[in-house]
Design a protein around this motif. Structure first.
Motif, short mmCIF file in Angstrom:
data_model
loop_
_atom_site.label_atom_id
_atom_site.label_comp_id
_atom_site.label_asym_id
_atom_site.label_seq_id
_atom_site.Cartn_x
_atom_site.Cartn_y
_atom_site.Cartn_z
N MET A 54 1.19 -1.33 -0.12
CA MET A 54 0.17 0.24 -0.03
C MET A 54 0.81 0.62 0.45
O MET A 54 0.72 2.02 -0.69
N VAL A 55 2.18 1.12 1.24
CA VAL A 55 3.08 2.44 0.89
C VAL A 55 3.75 2.38 0.06
O VAL A 55 4.07 3.09 -0.88
N ALA B 218 -5.17 1.35 -2.29
CA ALA B 218 -4.98 1.11 -0.71
C ALA B 218 -6.43 2.31 0.57
O ALA B 218 -6.43 1.60 1.42
N MET B 219 -6.82 2.97 -0.37
CA MET B 219 -8.03 3.29 0.74
C MET B 219 -9.14 2.11 1.15
O MET B 219 -9.94 1.67 1.80
N ARG B 220 -9.49 1.68 -0.40
CA ARG B 220 -10.63 0.24 0.16
C ARG B 220 -9.83 -0.75 0.84
O ARG B 220 -10.57 -1.26 1.36
N THR C 37 -3.01 7.25 7.73
CA THR C 37 -1.57 8.30 8.48
C THR C 37 0.08 8.10 7.81
O THR C 37 0.96 8.74 7.06
N ALA C 38 0.17 6.22 7.89
CA ALA C 38 1.32 5.68 6.94
C ALA C 38 1.74 6.10 5.35
O ALA C 38 2.96 6.59 5.19
N ALA D 61 8.81 -3.90 -7.54
CA ALA D 61 8.53 -4.51 -6.43
C ALA D 61 7.24 -4.15 -6.18
O ALA D 61 7.10 -5.50 -5.59
N CYS D 62 6.84 -3.10 -6.81
CA CYS D 62 4.77 -2.96 -6.39
C CYS D 62 3.88 -4.67 -7.04
O CYS D 62 2.89 -5.14 -6.44
#
Length: 463
Positions: A28-29, A132-134, A153-154, A192-193
């Protein structure tokens, strides 16, 4: 209901943790920082790219604008697809597009191909944040623990950190491998993703509707692109752009109100006053933030006479203050308090900017950055948390994408204001005019926050 996590075909289902699945945080990050790193690295590559292709700044600036345009349109569009088909496949598709765009940019034979690569990057980097929000909403539903503040926050802190180090990273890459290295770095990031996403993101079933509202998406794109092109270079000779935007907006409204499964449900959105107010606050806050970043940086170089490197260092307190504020306050939602403190500090910073002159002491120049840096950390977190609570859970990804769109509209509005107040050069009189513009926007931010008691304890909307 929000969809539950389901095992992927052909793979053994892993046991679900009782709390938020921390294995999701890394993909996600990493995915969420792809956009800010590409937005910031390009700043130091514009000059060498212009030299390589013999292109003036008026042409190389499209490398910046193309990403903004593609991302502003792509975030809510891809967010809607995330809601419909689940985050995993859109995340992986977006990551693959980033890798392709990196290769295209690395091999581009002309500026036009580079701009095409930036458009592809914009769409590719638009998937991770809505996904990420989902995922955050889905995990909260699965665990029954509605406490996503640390995760949100992350995401925010990682994006802010990467935006700060992006120019330095870009400089190192250019020094090592030339300007094409700024595009090449997307290939390992994409890989990487793809690896993390494949291994760690769960297969989910989206909220499939009657089909994708392609006409609605197309009208939305025309509406937004025409508006943003006008904001990038407003003038009487471009009158047709706001007219086209208004016509597309009217057609979009008619379309979305008539179809059974619209791209943006205007009936639901129109009845969600708190969410509309959050979008307005996002626009106001980032208009002021970007006006300061664009306008103050130019004034430091032309009005104060600092070199580019020194001017960049003078903005370091802005970045440090934003990161510190976000990190220290991130685990507490406190949406209304953050918005109030942020808007008051924006007003104070804009007022102090009226005192800045070419012979002002260094401490005053740095203090302005601190005053206007803290609101960036506070307001960004506050609007993100507010949206998480206020948005329709079944459309959380598209709502999150639209939040980013309002941020980019603020950036383009700030760019247009900077051009108005600096018609020839960034002098002190123009800086003071820009400060009054920022003061007005900050006052509006405070005015929309102060009477809104619903922000004290925002209640999550139910699916």
């Amino acid at each position: 209901m929000i969809p539950r996590l389901t095992p992927r075909t052909g793979r053994t289902a892993r046991p679900s943790p009782t709390g938020f699945d921390r294995r999701l945080i890394a993909p996600m990050v990493l995915g969420s920082v792809l956009n800010p790193v590409n937005s910031s690295m390009i700043a130091v590559a514009l000059v060498p790219i212009g030299v390589a292709f013999g292109a003036p700044p008026a042409e190389t600036v499209w490398l910046v604008s193309a990403l903004y345009l593609a991302t502003a349109v792509g975030q809510p569009v891809i967010g809607r697809l995330v809601d419909m088909y689940g985050p995993r496949r859109l995340y992986l598709t977006g990551a693959a597009l980033v890798g392709v765009a990196g290769l295209l940019g690395a091999c581009a034979p002309s500026l036009g191909w580079l701009i095409a690569a930036r458009v592809l990057l914009g769409f590719g980097t638009s998937a991770a944040y809505p996904a990420a929000m989902r995922l955050t909403r889905t995990e909260a539903e699965r665990t029954g623990q509605d406490s996503p503040a640390g995760v949100l926050t992350a995401l925010a802190v990682a994006s802010q950190t990467v935006a700060v180090v992006g120019p330095a990273l870009g400089g190192l890459l250019i020094g090592f491998g030339g300007w094409r290295a700024v595009f090449c770095v997307n290939v390992p990031l994409s890989a990487a993703c793809l690896i993390l996403g494949t291994l760690r993101l769960p297969g989910t079933e989206g909220q499939r509707g009657r089909g994708v509202d392609l006409p609605g998406m197309a009208l939305f794109a025309v509406l937004l692109v025409a508006l943003m092109l006008f904001l990038m270079d407003p003038g009487a000779g471009r009158w047709y752009l706001p007219v086209l935007s208004a016509a597309a907006a009217a057609a979009f409204a008619v379309r979305e109100l008539r179809v059974p499964d619209p791209f943006i449900d205007l009936r639901v959105l129109g009845g969600n006053g708190p969410l509309l107010a959050t979008y307005l606050r996002q626009f106001l806050a980032y208009t002021t933030a970007y006006a300061f970043m664009y306008g103050y940086t130019q004034w430091l170089q032309q009005g104060r006479g600092l070199g580019a490197a020194t001017a960049g260092l003078a903005l370091l307190p802005l970045s440090v203050a934003a990161l510190t504020a976000a990190t220290l306050t991130g685990r507490r939602e406190a949406v209304r308090a953050k918005l109030l403190v942020g808007s008051v500090l924006q007003i104070a910073g804009s007022a102090v900017l009226l005192l800045v002159r070419a012979d002002s002491p260094l401490w005053l120049l740095l203090a302005v950055g601190v005053l206007l840096g803290v609101p960036q950390g506070l307001v960004g977190l506050a609007t993100q948390n507010a949206l998480y609570r206020q948005a329709d859970p079944e459309r959380i990804a598209s709502a999150a994408g639209l939040l980013r769109t309002f941020m980019y509209l603020g950036a383009l509005g700030a760019s247009a204001a900077t051009a108005v107040f600096y018609p020839h050069r960034a002098d002190t009189a123009g800086l003071h005019g820009l400060a009054l513009f920022m003061l007005a926007g900050s006052a509006l931010l405070l005015a929309t926050t102060l009477p809104d008691r619903s922000l004290g304890r925002p209640t999550p909307r139910k699916a």
